[in-house]
Design a protein around this motif. Structure first.
Motif, mmCIF file in Angstrom:
data_model
loop_
_atom_site.group_PDB
_atom_site.id
_atom_site.type_symbol
_atom_site.label_atom_id
_atom_site.label_comp_id
_atom_site.label_asym_id
_atom_site.label_seq_id
_atom_site.Cartn_x
_atom_site.Cartn_y
_atom_site.Cartn_z
ATOM 1 N N PHE A 1 0.684 -1.566 0.243
ATOM 2 C CA PHE A 1 -0.094 0.294 -0.715
ATOM 3 C C PHE A 1 0.406 1.182 -0.245
ATOM 4 C CE2 PHE A 1 0.731 -1.182 4.690
ATOM 5 C CZ PHE A 1 0.843 0.316 4.925
ATOM 6 N N LYS A 2 -0.047 2.548 -0.077
ATOM 7 C CA LYS A 2 0.805 3.305 -0.649
ATOM 8 C C LYS A 2 0.843 4.433 0.896
ATOM 9 C CE LYS A 2 0.266 3.745 -5.476
ATOM 10 N NZ LYS A 2 -0.605 4.666 -6.233
ATOM 11 N N ARG A 3 1.901 4.652 1.729
ATOM 12 C CA ARG A 3 2.269 5.754 2.984
ATOM 13 C C ARG A 3 1.395 7.070 2.273
ATOM 14 N NH1 ARG A 3 5.360 3.157 7.154
ATOM 15 N NH2 ARG A 3 6.009 1.180 6.576
ATOM 16 N N GLY A 4 0.663 7.717 2.829
ATOM 17 C CA GLY A 4 -0.316 8.986 3.221
ATOM 18 C C GLY A 4 -0.410 9.079 1.598
ATOM 19 N N LYS A 5 -0.960 10.064 1.807
ATOM 20 C CA LYS A 5 -0.699 11.605 0.489
ATOM 21 C C LYS A 5 -0.167 11.480 -0.742
ATOM 22 C CE LYS A 5 -4.432 14.857 -1.421
ATOM 23 N NZ LYS A 5 -5.176 16.218 -0.623
ATOM 24 N N MET A 6 -0.524 11.234 -1.938
ATOM 25 C CA MET A 6 0.785 11.940 -3.224
ATOM 26 C C MET A 6 1.092 12.584 -3.563
ATOM 27 S SD MET A 6 1.072 10.262 -6.946
ATOM 28 C CE MET A 6 1.031 7.999 -6.944
ATOM 29 N N THR A 7 1.874 13.173 -3.563
ATOM 30 C CA THR A 7 2.521 14.774 -3.618
ATOM 31 C C THR A 7 1.984 14.902 -5.285
ATOM 32 O OG1 THR A 7 4.545 14.253 -4.586
ATOM 33 C CG2 THR A 7 4.195 15.169 -1.710
ATOM 34 N N ASP A 8 1.576 16.559 -5.621
ATOM 35 C CA ASP A 8 1.983 16.465 -6.869
ATOM 36 C C ASP A 8 3.066 16.489 -7.683
ATOM 37 O OD1 ASP A 8 -0.023 18.698 -8.355
ATOM 38 O OD2 ASP A 8 1.989 19.935 -8.986
ATOM 39 N N TYR A 9 4.112 16.649 -7.227
ATOM 40 C CA TYR A 9 5.230 16.046 -7.702
ATOM 41 C C TYR A 9 4.617 14.631 -7.905
ATOM 42 C CZ TYR A 9 9.455 14.849 -9.720
ATOM 43 O OH TYR A 9 10.651 14.368 -10.020
ATOM 44 N N GLY A 10 4.373 14.137 -7.094
ATOM 45 C CA GLY A 10 4.414 12.934 -7.611
ATOM 46 C C GLY A 10 3.398 12.169 -8.215
ATOM 47 N N MET A 11 2.005 13.131 -8.889
ATOM 48 C CA MET A 11 0.758 12.667 -9.234
ATOM 49 C C MET A 11 1.363 12.483 -11.374
ATOM 50 S SD MET A 11 -2.070 14.463 -7.579
ATOM 51 C CE MET A 11 -3.227 14.500 -8.951
ATOM 52 N N HIS A 12 2.653 14.034 -10.975
ATOM 53 C CA HIS A 12 2.928 14.091 -12.814
ATOM 54 C C HIS A 12 4.383 12.982 -13.216
ATOM 55 C CE1 HIS A 12 1.106 18.436 -11.687
ATOM 56 N NE2 HIS A 12 1.567 18.415 -12.482
ATOM 57 N N LEU A 13 4.928 12.575 -11.945
ATOM 58 C CA LEU A 13 6.071 11.801 -12.189
ATOM 59 C C LEU A 13 5.323 10.667 -12.731
ATOM 60 C CD1 LEU A 13 8.770 10.962 -12.312
ATOM 61 C CD2 LEU A 13 8.893 10.313 -9.676
ATOM 62 N N ARG A 14 4.282 10.517 -11.854
ATOM 63 C CA ARG A 14 4.005 8.679 -12.134
ATOM 64 C C ARG A 14 3.552 8.854 -13.533
ATOM 65 N NH1 ARG A 14 5.951 6.028 -9.726
ATOM 66 N NH2 ARG A 14 6.660 4.617 -10.749
ATOM 67 N N GLU A 15 2.269 9.555 -13.786
ATOM 68 C CA GLU A 15 1.319 10.114 -15.193
ATOM 69 C C GLU A 15 2.769 9.438 -15.805
ATOM 70 O OE1 GLU A 15 -2.472 9.905 -16.693
ATOM 71 O OE2 GLU A 15 -1.459 9.167 -15.478
ATOM 72 N N LYS A 16 3.862 10.399 -15.996
ATOM 73 C CA LYS A 16 4.994 9.998 -17.050
ATOM 74 C C LYS A 16 6.258 8.772 -16.995
ATOM 75 C CE LYS A 16 9.568 11.272 -17.686
ATOM 76 N NZ LYS A 16 11.386 12.313 -17.088
ATOM 77 N N GLN A 17 6.128 7.982 -15.750
ATOM 78 C CA GLN A 17 6.389 7.009 -15.393
ATOM 79 C C GLN A 17 5.571 5.977 -16.589
ATOM 80 O OE1 GLN A 17 9.677 8.046 -15.216
ATOM 81 N NE2 GLN A 17 9.951 6.230 -14.276
ATOM 82 N N LYS A 18 4.140 6.268 -16.010
ATOM 83 C CA LYS A 18 3.067 5.167 -16.454
ATOM 84 C C LYS A 18 2.949 4.882 -18.441
ATOM 85 C CE LYS A 18 -1.569 5.981 -16.798
ATOM 86 N NZ LYS A 18 -2.216 7.024 -16.387
ATOM 87 N N VAL A 19 3.943 6.389 -18.874
ATOM 88 C CA VAL A 19 3.209 6.374 -20.760
ATOM 89 C C VAL A 19 4.520 6.053 -21.179
ATOM 90 C CG1 VAL A 19 3.384 7.781 -22.449
ATOM 91 C CG2 VAL A 19 2.024 8.459 -20.525
ATOM 92 N N LYS A 20 6.299 5.743 -20.541
ATOM 93 C CA LYS A 20 7.040 5.549 -21.015
ATOM 94 C C LYS A 20 7.040 4.211 -20.102
ATOM 95 C CE LYS A 20 11.024 7.178 -19.045
ATOM 96 N NZ LYS A 20 11.873 7.427 -17.388
ATOM 97 N N THR A 21 6.452 3.304 -19.226
ATOM 98 C CA THR A 21 6.433 1.992 -19.669
ATOM 99 C C THR A 21 5.625 1.271 -20.569
ATOM 100 O OG1 THR A 21 6.631 2.215 -17.009
ATOM 101 C CG2 THR A 21 5.832 0.371 -17.857
ATOM 102 N N TYR A 22 4.660 1.874 -20.559
ATOM 103 C CA TYR A 22 3.202 1.391 -21.509
ATOM 104 C C TYR A 22 3.805 1.320 -23.005
ATOM 105 C CZ TYR A 22 -1.294 1.377 -24.199
ATOM 106 O OH TYR A 22 -1.957 0.936 -25.166
ATOM 107 N N TYR A 23 4.265 2.098 -23.215
ATOM 108 C CA TYR A 23 5.169 2.070 -24.572
ATOM 109 C C TYR A 23 6.790 1.571 -25.416
ATOM 110 C CZ TYR A 23 1.584 4.940 -26.544
ATOM 111 O OH TYR A 23 0.401 5.661 -27.039
ATOM 112 N N GLY A 24 7.067 1.538 -23.898
ATOM 113 C CA GLY A 24 8.885 0.890 -23.676
ATOM 114 C C GLY A 24 10.132 1.542 -23.795
ATOM 115 N N VAL A 25 9.378 2.951 -23.754
ATOM 116 C CA VAL A 25 10.877 3.748 -24.293
ATOM 117 C C VAL A 25 11.792 3.929 -22.766
ATOM 118 C CG1 VAL A 25 9.220 4.579 -26.112
ATOM 119 C CG2 VAL A 25 9.098 5.871 -23.763
#
Length: 208
Positions: free
Chosen positions: A45-69
């Protein structure tokens, strides 16, 4: 060709969304994301509330992982999108969707993008009749993507097509020919991406 190593299913669990990284397995009961949708790790589980930076980073990481780049490749696409006319986020998603490995996958010639990269690197795929072995090759509207006229190549792709259980996007069409082939009718747009993506979050992160 650089690639990310490690457990594939953990990446889907980390992003909290199924990214279909293992092909047909993702649609079966063996899918690790369905059995354990929690984040990887001892506590899951994730501890605490995700920060604003964390939300931006996770979106970028999701796209990178999805396309394999990887990061360097992703930065290159972002810079191309930034220089182009129009909304940077939407242009970025268009560039990623136009990658040859993504087109091969979404035509149904391979069960995953990783498998699509493999058959491209091994010379099984032609673009407008010319062999292209670079997965990052950007396909243009009107280009014909076909399989090499070789028995093993044709049998492999026909097997992948027969087991395909996902919806083909509107910007692609398969030709009803003996040798499997397809055409990219138009440039893809952000709405053609098969997972929910917020490109603006990525732009806000990369523009800092």
């Amino acid at each position: 060709m650089a690639r990310t190593l490690g457990a594939v299913c953990k990446r889907c669990r980390r992003e909290g969304v199924k990214l279909f990284l293992k092909g047909a397995r993702c649609d079966t009961a063996l899918c690790a994301f369905q059995r354990r949708p929690s984040a990887p790790g001892m506590h899951g589980f994730k501890r605490g509330k995700m920060t604003d930076y964390g939300m931006h980073l996770r979106e970028k990481q999701k796209v990178k992982t999805y396309y394999g780049v990887l990061e360097k490749q992703f930065r290159k696409y972002y810079q191309m999108a930034e220089r182009a006319k129009g909304n940077t986020g939407k242009v970025l998603m268009t560039l990623l969707e136009k990658r040859l490995d993504n087109i091969v996958y979404r035509l149904g010639f391979a069960s995953s993008r990783a498998q699509a990269r493999q058959i491209i690197a091994h010379g099984h795929i032609l673009v407008n009749g010319v062999k292209v072995d670079i997965a990052s090759f950007l396909v243009r509207a009107g280009d014909v993507i076909s399989v090499k006229n070789r028995k093993n190549s044709i049998e492999f792709v026909k097997s992948a097509l027969s087991s395909m259980n996902r919806e083909r996007p509107e910007f692609l069409v398969n030709n009803e020919t003996e040798i499997p082939s397809g055409v990219m009718l138009r440039d893809p747009v952000a709405d053609d991406v098969s997972i929910a993506v917020e490109p603006q979050l990525i732009v806000e992160l990369c523009s800092k």
